[in-house]
Every structure is written in structure tokens, then in C-alpha cells.
Design a protein around this motif. Structure first.
Motif, PDB file in Angstrom:
ATOM      1  N   GLU A 182      -3.813   2.672  -3.885  1.00 17.25           N
ATOM      2  CA  GLU A 182      -4.334   2.206  -5.168  1.00 17.25           C
ATOM      3  C   GLU A 182      -4.540   0.710  -5.106  1.00 17.25           C
ATOM      4  O   GLU A 182      -4.014   0.022  -4.222  1.00 17.25           O
ATOM      5  CB  GLU A 182      -3.375   2.554  -6.309  1.00 17.25           C
TER       6      GLU A 182
ATOM      7  N   GLY B 133      -7.964  -0.291  -2.175  1.00 16.73           N
ATOM      8  CA  GLY B 133      -8.037   1.020  -2.813  1.00 16.73           C
ATOM      9  C   GLY B 133      -8.733   2.050  -1.934  1.00 16.73           C
ATOM     10  O   GLY B 133      -8.729   1.948  -0.709  1.00 16.73           O
ATOM     11  N   LYS B 134      -9.333   3.064  -2.541  1.00 14.81           N
ATOM     12  CA  LYS B 134      -9.976   4.171  -1.814  1.00 14.81           C
ATOM     13  C   LYS B 134     -11.046   3.654  -0.852  1.00 14.81           C
ATOM     14  O   LYS B 134     -11.957   2.936  -1.255  1.00 14.81           O
ATOM     15  CB  LYS B 134     -10.589   5.165  -2.794  1.00 14.81           C
TER      16      LYS B 134
ATOM     17  N   GLU C   6     -13.026  -0.272  -3.408  1.00 17.00           N
ATOM     18  CA  GLU C   6     -13.086  -0.285  -4.870  1.00 17.00           C
ATOM     19  C   GLU C   6     -13.526  -1.641  -5.429  1.00 17.00           C
ATOM     20  O   GLU C   6     -14.322  -1.708  -6.367  1.00 17.00           O
ATOM     21  CB  GLU C   6     -11.739   0.146  -5.457  1.00 17.00           C
TER      22      GLU C   6
END
Length: 247
Positions: free
Chosen positions: A141, A174-175, A179
Motif C-alpha cells: 500500500e 503501491g500496486k 500508484e
């Protein structure tokens, strides 16, 4: 070889330390192909505004400002930076001032670093060259986006947890590590000038080919190509810099 700006004054426990990605940006921006591109695009007495988003120590934007003559063929350029980390803004201002003093005959005009989220402080269609070395490491995250209360005042000494939090803002993506970069790409049609271009650093896990295909969907006028690479490992380019521009 053009000199790398001095960052010995930077507190690296809370600010990203120049590393392979930083130096790849310096090498790419000063390469023969990119200086030719920049000189052709911004010649004829045009004074481009160059903005680095997320400058960290300031080594890249300080380099661009200090070496304006070599990169653009003129000292008639304006440079600035935006970082969410106030300590990074303070460090960038000092790095740029040092580099300008040490390159008195070649530097442009550095306007300063301001605290803000990505391009939020910038006027629409105002940026001619945007540089972004993003937080590109894939993580479960993103760190919480900081509000004013989340960051200590730059004149106070942060706690260990605050240092760790500020450092995480510089690398946690993040992903797919994308992100924050996705948000920046979404802003390009608004922030770039009619002559605008952007240099964005990606790693293999960011799926660069997918990123480039996404840029092409912005319209026929939008062009993108890889202009710098750290080389291949197991068939993958570990780091690469893409140039995005409008024809």
C-alpha cells in the motif's frame, strides 16, 4: 563529464539519497540525443520552465539549473521543484544554490522548491520540461498522504518514526509501484505547455511497455519513447527513463 552537485549537507535519514536512478537521470538529460532534443525544442529565445516533482536532495534539478548552457544551449531557463516533504524542499534549495555558485558561468535561474502534492502548486499549461523520479517500488500500500499535521516543522528535529515515514514517501509506490506515477501521468495534459515534455523514471516492475501504451491513448499528438536505460538483467531493463512529449 559535467559535475554532479554537492549534496553533503542533506540529512539522508529523512530524504532520498542520490542513487543509480538519480544518476541515470543526470546521464540521460546530458546525453547528446536529449540535449539536441531540448535545444531544438526550446531554441529561438524561448525561456523554458523546468520543474522537478519530488526532487529529494535536489541533485537532479540543481544539475539542470547549473548546467543550463550545456543542456539547453542557453542560460535563459527557469527551474523549480515541488516536493511533499518540506525537508526535501529545504535541501533542494541549498543544493541548487551551491551548484549555481560553483557554475557561475553556465547556470539558469532557480525559482525555488515549494511544498505540495505532485503538480498541485503549478499553473495549468505552465511547465515546459517536467522531471519525475517517482516512488516506484511495488509495496502492499501507499504511505498515507501527509496532511499539514503529519509532517514536523522543518526547523525541528523529527522523531525516528517521522524520519521513516518521510523516507517511505520517496520510494513506496503501491500496486506495481505505479500508484503515484499514475496520478502524475493523469496530470500531464493539464500541466504541460504546448511545447511540453516529461521525463519519467520507471523500473521493470512498473510494466514500462504498458505505461507507454497508456500514454499513446492520450491522443495522436502524444509521443513516448525510452531515452535512457541502466541496462538489462535477466532480459529486463532494470531502470529506464521515458520521454513523453507533444508534437
Amino acid at each position: 563529464m559535467l559535475p554532479t552537485p554537492d549534496t553533503s549537507h542533506v540529512a539522508y535519514e529523512r530524504i532520498y539519497e542520490p542513487a543509480e536512478d538519480s544518476f541515470l537521470l543526470l546521464d540521460t538529460l546530458s546525453s547528446a540525443s536529449e540535449t539536441a532534443f531540448l535545444r531544438e525544442r526550446f531554441g529561438n529565445n524561448y525561456a523554458p520552465l523546468v520543474v522537478e516533482v519530488g526532487p529529494g536532495s535536489g541533485v537532479v534539478i540543481a544539475f539542470v539549473n547549473a548546467q543550463a548552457e550545456a543542456l539547453f544551449g542557453t542560460r535563459n531557463i527557469l527551474t523549480a521543484a515541488v516536493d511533499v516533504n518540506g525537508y526535501a524542499c529545504k535541501a533542494t534549495n541549498e543544493t541548487a544554490k551551491k551548484a549555481a555558485r560553483e557554475n557561475a558561468a553556465t547556470h539558469g535561474r532557480f525559482l525555488g522548491a515549494v511544498q505540495g502534492d505532485l503538480v498541485e502548486p503549478l499553473k495549468n499549461q505552465s511547465v515546459d520540461v517536467l522531471i519525475f523520479n517517482p516512488p516506484y517500488v511495488p509495496t502492499p500500500e501507499l504511505p498515507k498522504q501527509p496532511g499539514q499535521a503529519d509532517l514536523p516543522h522543518v526547523d525541528t528535529k523529527p522523531t525516528f518514526d517521522e524520519d521513516s515515514y518521510m523516507l517511505s514517501l520517496s520510494y513506496a509506490g503501491g500496486k506495481d509501484g505505479m500508484e503515484t506515477t499514475d496520478r502524475l501521468i493523469d496530470s500531464l495534459p493539464n500541466v504541460l505547455s504546448c511545447k511540453g515534455c516529461a521525463y519519467i523514471l520507471l523500473c521493470a516492475q512498473n510494466k514500462p511497455e504498458e505505461v507507454k501504451n497508456r500514454i499513446r491513448t492520450l491522443g495522436d499528438a502524444w509521443k513516448v519513447e525510452t531515452v535512457g536505460s541502466s541496462g538489462k538483467q535477466a532480459g529486463w531493463e532494470r531502470l529506464q527513463i521515458i520521454r513523453i512529449w507533444i508534437e
